[in-house]
Motif scaffolding. Structure first.
Motif, mmCIF file in Angstrom:
data_model
loop_
_atom_site.group_PDB
_atom_site.id
_atom_site.type_symbol
_atom_site.label_atom_id
_atom_site.label_comp_id
_atom_site.label_asym_id
_atom_site.label_seq_id
_atom_site.Cartn_x
_atom_site.Cartn_y
_atom_site.Cartn_z
ATOM 1 N N ASP A 1 14.255 49.313 39.067
ATOM 2 C CA ASP A 1 15.078 50.389 38.513
ATOM 3 C C ASP A 1 16.342 50.626 39.341
ATOM 4 O O ASP A 1 17.440 50.776 38.797
ATOM 5 C CB ASP A 1 14.290 51.702 38.445
ATOM 6 C CG ASP A 1 13.345 51.751 37.254
ATOM 7 O OD1 ASP A 1 12.493 52.668 37.211
ATOM 8 O OD2 ASP A 1 13.449 50.871 36.375
ATOM 9 N N THR B 1 15.580 58.860 36.114
ATOM 10 C CA THR B 1 14.797 57.632 36.246
ATOM 11 C C THR B 1 14.050 57.553 37.575
ATOM 12 O O THR B 1 12.888 57.140 37.627
ATOM 13 C CB THR B 1 15.716 56.392 36.117
ATOM 14 O OG1 THR B 1 16.393 56.430 34.862
ATOM 15 C CG2 THR B 1 14.921 55.099 36.214
ATOM 16 N N LEU B 2 14.716 57.966 38.653
ATOM 17 C CA LEU B 2 14.151 57.777 39.991
ATOM 18 C C LEU B 2 13.557 59.047 40.586
ATOM 19 O O LEU B 2 12.914 58.993 41.641
ATOM 20 C CB LEU B 2 15.235 57.223 40.932
ATOM 21 C CG LEU B 2 15.886 55.904 40.500
ATOM 22 C CD1 LEU B 2 16.929 55.472 41.513
ATOM 23 C CD2 LEU B 2 14.836 54.817 40.314
ATOM 24 N N GLY C 1 10.970 55.296 41.457
ATOM 25 C CA GLY C 1 10.948 54.735 40.122
ATOM 26 C C GLY C 1 10.126 53.471 40.048
ATOM 27 O O GLY C 1 9.325 53.154 40.934
ATOM 28 N N ASN C 2 10.329 52.704 39.008
ATOM 29 C CA ASN C 2 9.630 51.438 38.841
ATOM 30 C C ASN C 2 10.366 50.313 39.553
ATOM 31 O O ASN C 2 11.576 50.413 39.805
ATOM 32 C CB ASN C 2 9.520 51.096 37.351
ATOM 33 C CG ASN C 2 8.663 52.097 36.593
ATOM 34 O OD1 ASN C 2 7.617 52.519 37.082
ATOM 35 N ND2 ASN C 2 9.115 52.483 35.396
ATOM 36 N N PRO C 3 9.671 49.233 39.876
ATOM 37 C CA PRO C 3 10.335 48.100 40.526
ATOM 38 C C PRO C 3 11.541 47.623 39.692
ATOM 39 O O PRO C 3 11.426 47.438 38.477
ATOM 40 C CB PRO C 3 9.245 47.031 40.582
ATOM 41 C CG PRO C 3 7.969 47.811 40.608
ATOM 42 C CD PRO C 3 8.220 49.003 39.735
ATOM 43 N N THR D 1 14.942 51.755 46.421
ATOM 44 C CA THR D 1 13.889 50.875 45.888
ATOM 45 C C THR D 1 12.494 51.497 45.951
ATOM 46 O O THR D 1 11.573 51.006 45.296
ATOM 47 C CB THR D 1 13.879 49.544 46.659
ATOM 48 O OG1 THR D 1 13.792 49.826 48.067
ATOM 49 C CG2 THR D 1 15.146 48.761 46.382
ATOM 50 N N ASN D 2 12.331 52.553 46.740
ATOM 51 C CA ASN D 2 11.022 53.204 46.843
ATOM 52 C C ASN D 2 10.790 54.221 45.725
ATOM 53 O O ASN D 2 9.752 54.886 45.703
ATOM 54 C CB ASN D 2 10.876 53.914 48.199
ATOM 55 C CG ASN D 2 10.792 52.940 49.352
ATOM 56 O OD1 ASN D 2 10.328 51.809 49.193
ATOM 57 N ND2 ASN D 2 11.259 53.360 50.525
#
Length: 373
Positions: free
Chosen positions: A40, A71-72, A36-38, A33-34
């Motif tokens: 993702d 993405t991340l 990419g975007n929230p 969760t840390n």
């Protein structure tokens, strides 16, 4: 002494443990969760189960692993989670198939940090001890993956008890990528396609033809642009010739759909026969008729398994037109959960333009009849 109820519970627990492999990599990806975007990480982790279902294309999870990194980002935690997905065991139903399905696309995964990793396989598969040890090793020290698909790497490391899905990327030489298919070398294409006249009887000029030979005998689905010098003039739609084989079964040869659908080099018909591959008397199963389509695919009690195989092969091997593939998938949606009897086989064949075709071309049951190549 175990009671009957205890034994049944134990058996069910083992079965449940094997069907549920699609959840194994989820937690590690969900925890990113840390990066990419929230949202993702949650979105990507939610795509994992469908990529690891038994019916999923084995290349899908590799594409998803690449997407996780793109993405991340390439932080070590992200790479580790994506590597876990590459190495994950795809769900496997030993009651329907006997070997796993492995990706044969040498371009996947594209992320360098994910290459050279091989997956776990079901412990019931012959040779699984070797492969599962290799999988653990590859997570620590990836194997050489230069120009190789995951299927190629597995074979190079001593495990080849699988079927291959996913055509190689265009332009890849695929040296050594004909996993488990001694007949598919295409040297001169003078008969390497077992039981097939795939429109390339004399294609001595097909120096680039190895781009689509992963895991199939049809050999030349990627022939667009090949030089085909010396070609006998057969069209791509000629497909497989007639086959008569006491073990692999009989095939009347390529047939065109009465509906005008272009299934490429394959005939997407099914058969419904008794006692295939050593099954008990009175047990009928479904199987694809075309030897190019059924290669390495075990017969199945569930028609949807065979329908799915046919639709996959039309895309990956046969060079079928888009509308023909769509017709196949539509028939699968309509008939995949149909009765497990001859009416479903007949309805499938009719839906694709082969009404009235013999669904017992092997005159089964026959001693020693396996029913597929």
């Amino acid at each position: 002494m175990y009671t009957k109820a205890t034994l049944v519970s134990a058996i069910l627990a083992v079965a449940e443990a094997r069907f549920g492999q699609e959840q194994a990599p989820v937690a590690a990806i969900q925890a990113l969760t840390n990066f990419g975007n929230p949202g993702d990480a949650g979105t990507l982790s939610g795509q994992v189960p469908s990529a690891l279902l038994a019916a999923a294309d084995p290349c899908d999870k590799l594409t998803l692993a690449d997407k996780i990194v793109s993405t991340l980002g390439n932080d070590a935690q992200v790479i580790s989670a994506a590597q876990g997905l590459v190495a994950a065991e795809q769900n496997f139903n030993p009651f329907s198939v006997s070997v796993p399905n492995i990706c044969g696309d040498a371009s996947l995964p594209a992320t360098e940090e994910l290459r050279g990793i091989v997956p776990l396989v079901d412990p019931d598969v012959t040779g699984s001890d070797t492969e599962n040890a290799n999988s653990d090793t590859s997570l620590q020290t990836p194997f050489d993956a230069a120009g190789l698909s995951v299927a190629d790497i597995m074979t190079a490391q001593g495990f080849s008890n699988f079927t291959v899905n996913g055509a190689a990327a265009s332009g890849n030489d695929n040296a050594g990528s004909n996993t488990g298919n001694a007949d598919s070398s295409n040297s001169g294409n003078t008969g390497s396609n077992s039981g097939s006249d795939n429109g390339n009887a004399s294609n001595t000029g097909n120096s680039g033809n190895s781009t689509s030979n992963t895991g199939n005998d049809s050999g030349n689905t990627g022939n667009t642009g090949n030089s085909n010098s010396g070609s006998s003039g057969s069209s791509a739609q000629d497909g497989s010739g007639a086959v008569t084989d006491a073990e692999a079964g009989n095939f009347p040869g390529f047939q065109a759909s009465s509906l005008g659908l272009d299934f490429g080099t394959c005939t997407p018909t099914v058969k419904f026969e008794e006692s295939l591959n050593g099954r008990k008397p009175g047990e009928f199963t479904f199987q694809a008729q075309d030897p190019v389509v059924n290669k390495g695919q075990q017969e199945a009690l569930n028609p949807n398994i065979i329908f799915n195989r046919i639709c996959d092969q039309l895309t990956n091997v046969c060079g079928a037109a888009d509308d023909a593939v769509d017709a196949c998938k539509s028939a699968q949606a309509d008939l995949g959960s149909g009765p497990k009897d001859h009416t479903t086989a007949d309805a499938w064949n009719e839906a694709l333009g082969f009404a009235g075709i013999d669904i017992n071309p092997d005159n089964a049951p026959q001693d020693g009849l396996v029913g597929h190549t």
